[in-house]
Design an enzyme around this catalytic site. Structure first.
Site, PDB file in Angstrom:
ATOM      1  N   LYS A  35      31.228  42.363  22.647  1.00  0.00           N
ATOM      2  CA  LYS A  35      30.254  41.309  22.962  1.00  0.00           C
ATOM      3  C   LYS A  35      28.902  41.633  22.317  1.00  0.00           C
ATOM      4  O   LYS A  35      28.676  42.773  21.878  1.00  0.00           O
ATOM      5  CB  LYS A  35      30.094  41.196  24.477  1.00  0.00           C
ATOM      6  CG  LYS A  35      29.524  42.449  25.137  1.00  0.00           C
ATOM      7  CD  LYS A  35      29.564  42.356  26.656  1.00  0.00           C
ATOM      8  CE  LYS A  35      29.120  43.668  27.292  1.00  0.00           C
ATOM      9  NZ  LYS A  35      29.321  43.684  28.739  1.00  0.00           N
ATOM     10  N   TYR A 267      -3.096  50.794  16.506  1.00  0.00           N
ATOM     11  CA  TYR A 267      -3.688  49.887  17.503  1.00  0.00           C
ATOM     12  C   TYR A 267      -4.111  50.643  18.756  1.00  0.00           C
ATOM     13  O   TYR A 267      -3.373  51.505  19.246  1.00  0.00           O
ATOM     14  CB  TYR A 267      -2.678  48.811  17.908  1.00  0.00           C
ATOM     15  CG  TYR A 267      -2.490  47.718  16.882  1.00  0.00           C
ATOM     16  CD1 TYR A 267      -3.579  46.972  16.428  1.00  0.00           C
ATOM     17  CD2 TYR A 267      -1.227  47.430  16.386  1.00  0.00           C
ATOM     18  CE1 TYR A 267      -3.403  45.956  15.489  1.00  0.00           C
ATOM     19  CE2 TYR A 267      -1.041  46.419  15.452  1.00  0.00           C
ATOM     20  CZ  TYR A 267      -2.131  45.686  15.007  1.00  0.00           C
ATOM     21  OH  TYR A 267      -1.952  44.692  14.097  1.00  0.00           O
TER      22      TYR A 267
HETATM   23  C1  LIG Z   1      29.984  44.933  28.945  1.00  0.00           C
HETATM   24  C2  LIG Z   1      31.085  45.121  29.887  1.00  0.00           C
HETATM   25  C3  LIG Z   1      31.891  46.269  29.814  1.00  0.00           C
HETATM   26  C4  LIG Z   1      31.592  47.426  28.893  1.00  0.00           C
HETATM   27  O1  LIG Z   1      30.544  48.197  29.469  1.00  0.00           O
HETATM   28  P1  LIG Z   1      30.124  49.606  28.851  1.00  0.00           P
HETATM   29  O2  LIG Z   1      29.206  50.185  29.868  1.00  0.00           O
HETATM   30  O3  LIG Z   1      29.435  49.325  27.560  1.00  0.00           O
HETATM   31  O4  LIG Z   1      31.376  50.365  28.679  1.00  0.00           O
HETATM   32  C5  LIG Z   1      32.988  46.335  30.644  1.00  0.00           C
HETATM   33  N1  LIG Z   1      33.272  45.345  31.516  1.00  0.00           N
HETATM   34  C6  LIG Z   1      32.504  44.243  31.628  1.00  0.00           C
HETATM   35  C7  LIG Z   1      32.858  43.187  32.615  1.00  0.00           C
HETATM   36  C8  LIG Z   1      31.379  44.107  30.832  1.00  0.00           C
HETATM   37  O5  LIG Z   1      30.620  43.003  30.952  1.00  0.00           O
END
Ligand SMILES: *Cc1c(COP(=O)(O)O)cnc(C)c1O
Length: 372
Positions: A35, A267
């Site tokens: 994702k 800055y």
């Molecule tokens: C993003 C996500 C994961 C993966 O999480 P990590 O901490 O990056 O391993 C697993 N399950 C769900 C439902 C998620 O949204």
């Protein structure tokens, strides 16, 4: 010389990390979580690199799934939040997307949908995170409803840990027990472990023998995300050691100068020299995704040497210490912001954030280069 803000991504590292995650969780299957553009690493490139090993991919929404299908990725794709509107169901059923069902409104929409093929559902339980899912006392009813729908093929039991990255928390064990007890009489594969749970083998560690039996009698799916990219979600060198950082984020020194004692930099004049100091300006800033709140002293790696950020990070540039290179002309020196020599999780810690936000925060001005 064009402006260089580059993320070099080693696809072989991602493949090795995936296989490592699978070996930790064996005999479980593993969803490769890609994702958010594969946590900033490029979803299509990452999915292609994992094509011959990944059991399935995980994305947040149908747009992300379509991107993969359009790139000819054939493996099953799990929509981690299911559909957002009922009109997505046609595409889901026709393109072998697996679909989380977390709410009553989704159940009802599914019941009313006319689909060419029944879909595979991952029924989500809220075992304590209180983000998505059916509460344990509503769960069996939802499951029975799904089993009666002609729109539904297979059903996986799913939940999510809130605190698996905290090895001292008892909440992970508590959630696991609640999850297993709730699905006790309901057949089906299970899925609950994210990266930190995979790394710490959280599921098998704290259960009673009876629950372990219940657990191992089922097929399991783990859902690693951040560890595929080689970052450890737990501050622990032993757990981090086998992971291979996939991304090296670099820029270059574009200017150098020597400033006097008591001169300040950047800055708001946040850093002041205590002695005559050689400094450099690097072509990277918060508009590339380098965190603006990186404090003075945040490590960078320049031409083989440890150095540090001086003063406030600005939009397109930041200043660094070059006092270790008094004799050299530093123009064009490569500066590693994070990668093999400086772990992203170390930068994240300096900036009071997590490696996830650093990776996801890289903007389109950063060019991605892939090494296979
Ligand atoms: C993003 C996500 C994961 C993966 O999480 P990590 O901490 O990056 O391993 C697993 N399950 C769900 C439902 C998620 O949204």
């Amino acid at each position: 010389m064009a402006r260089t803000a580059t993320a070099v991504i080693k696809l072989t590292a991602i493949k090795k990390n995936y296989l490592y995650a699978k070996s930790l969780a064996a005999p479980a299957k593993a969803i490769a979580t890609v994702k958010a553009n594969a946590y900033g690493h490029g979803a299509i490139e990452v999915a292609k690199a994992l094509t011959d090993v990944a059991d399935a991919f995980g994305v947040a929404c149908i747009e992300e799934a379509k991107e993969l299908r359009d790139a000819d990725i054939q493996a099953p794709i799990l929509l981690l939040e299911g559909f957002f509107t009922a009109d997505e169901l046609t595409y889901i059923s026709e393109n072998n997307l697996w679909c989380v069902i977390h709410s009553q409104w989704q159940l009802e929409a599914l019941q009313q949908a006319r689909l060419t093929q029944p879909i595979n559902v991952w029924l989500k339980m809220d075992s304590g995170m209180h983000r998505l899912g059916f509460l344990p006392d509503e769960y069996a009813k939802a499951w029975h409803q799904l089993t009666e729908m002609s729109q539904v093929n297979n059903i996986v039991h799913m939940s999510h840990f809130s605190s698996a990255d905290d090895i001292n928390s008892s909440f992970t064990a508590q959630q696991t027990v609640l999850f297993i007890e709730t699905i006790n009489n309901l057949p089906g594969d299970i899925s609950i472990a994210n990266s930190p749970a995979v790394l710490t083998k959280a599921l098998t560690k704290t259960l009673t023998e009876k629950l372990t039996q219940e657990l191992t009698s089922r097929e399991q799916w783990v859902r690693p995300g951040i560890i595929l990219y080689g970052a450890c979600p737990i501050d622990d060198e032993v757990l981090a050691q086998p992971l291979i950082p996939a991304m090296t984020f670099t820029a270059k020194v574009i200017s150098q100068r020597v400033i006097n004692k008591n001169d300040s930099v950047g800055y708001n004049a946040l850093w002041t020299a205590e002695k005559t100091t050689k400094i450099g300006t690097v072509s990277i800033g918060y508009a590339d995704g380098y965190p603006r709140h990186a404090p003075n002293g945040t490590p960078v790696y320049i031409n083989g040497k440890q150095s540090r950020v001086l003063g406030r990070v600005s939009m397109d540039m930041m200043m660094v210490d070059l006092s270790m290179f008094t004799q050299e002309d530093c123009i064009g020196f490569e500066v590693e912001l994070w990668g093999d020599n400086i772990l992203a999780s170390k930068i994240a810690k300096c900036c009071e954030t997590i490696s996830y936000t650093l990776f996801c925060g890289l903007t389109r001005r950063v060019s991605r280069r892939y090494i296979t």
